[in-house]
Design an enzyme around this catalytic site. Sequence first.
Site, short mmCIF file in Angstrom:
data_model
loop_
_atom_site.label_atom_id
_atom_site.label_comp_id
_atom_site.label_asym_id
_atom_site.label_seq_id
_atom_site.Cartn_x
_atom_site.Cartn_y
_atom_site.Cartn_z
N SER A 139 -8.79 -10.96 -7.18
CA SER A 139 -7.79 -11.67 -6.39
C SER A 139 -8.37 -12.51 -5.25
CB SER A 139 -6.79 -10.67 -5.80
OG SER A 139 -7.43 -9.73 -4.96
N HIS A 167 -2.52 -8.99 -10.55
CA HIS A 167 -2.48 -10.44 -10.33
C HIS A 167 -2.45 -11.21 -11.66
CE1 HIS A 167 -2.88 -10.62 -5.95
NE2 HIS A 167 -3.61 -9.52 -6.08
N LYS A 198 4.55 -7.80 -6.99
CA LYS A 198 4.04 -9.17 -6.85
C LYS A 198 4.93 -10.11 -7.67
CE LYS A 198 -0.71 -8.06 -5.54
NZ LYS A 198 -0.53 -6.62 -5.26
#
Length: 351
Positions: A139, A167, A198
């Site tokens: 990330s 991610h 997320k």
Amino acid sequence: VLNFCSNNYLGLSSHPEVVKAGHDALEKFGNGLSSVRFICGTQTIHKQLEDAISKFHGTEDTILYISCFDANAGIFETLMTPEDAIFSDQLNHASIIDGIRLSKAQKHRYLNRDMADLERQLAASTARTKMIVTDGVFSMDGTIAPLPEICDLADKYGALVFMDECHATGFLGATGRGTDELTGTQGRVDIINSTLGKALGGACGGYTTGPKEVVELLRQRSRPYLFSNTMPPAVVGSAIKVFELLMSSSELPELVARNTKHFRNRMTEAGFTLSGTEHPIVPVMLYDAALATSFADELLQKGIYVIGFSFPVVPKGLARIRVQMSGAHTIEQIDRCVDAFIEVGKAKGVI
């Protein structure tokens, strides 16, 4: 002010259908259950969400946690013994590192995405069970794990493959299935951990998905699962809607890819140095910590919200501004961001 530093990759944290699903679950199931899962913390929607995640990833079973940090904290201690060995990428997320520390397994660390170093360590190991542990996406750099090569080495040396997809889930790959879809390795990764906090609604929650036997063992022995409250109904209801949206259309991942390509192309043409390739995490490399901080401050004055990263978050001499694309951004908003970068970059002599 335009936000270009959020993990809200798909723009779903404020999507009207997702918000409504959360409201509906709150009204129907209440605010919380005041319990862990195995006592009275399991409702029909918790099982429904676990089934939806398994269907999305093409796995046998799924177990929910209150966060992916908890999922990473609970898996290695449960599965790996002193007779086993873990091979972890040196740039794996802090939650993976902490989770591995809780395990009594033999611990090895290989250089970031260095397959020669990984193979050397696998070949030297005499452990009963070997597990390769990697982030799907790193990330801080926006770089992607070499998953085909990792899976090939796992096959060669009889190792399991564990991947953290925080991610990647929901937006990487043609239909948002993640790094394995992007790299053509679906079905070759044994265990996937990811987050609902997320791209998948942006609230909280994490999960482990994989073989039914692994999930059943985690239900019996994973301490963060056994001793943490169950996920709130509103979050569960919202997440179910997120997976419904993702499995009905690939429009949202396509928007993220379009926006990422547009931003990267314009920034590269302007003369900025970028890390990574096709991921919506786009680190703009500035190398100097003070410069990264002042650059971000001046961008905020122009209505662009980003954050400068420097040591100890990234290595010394590799300070950067990490820009993150979202499917919620319009092309006009992205152009406004790039224009602000160009204006500040020229004033500071960066370009």
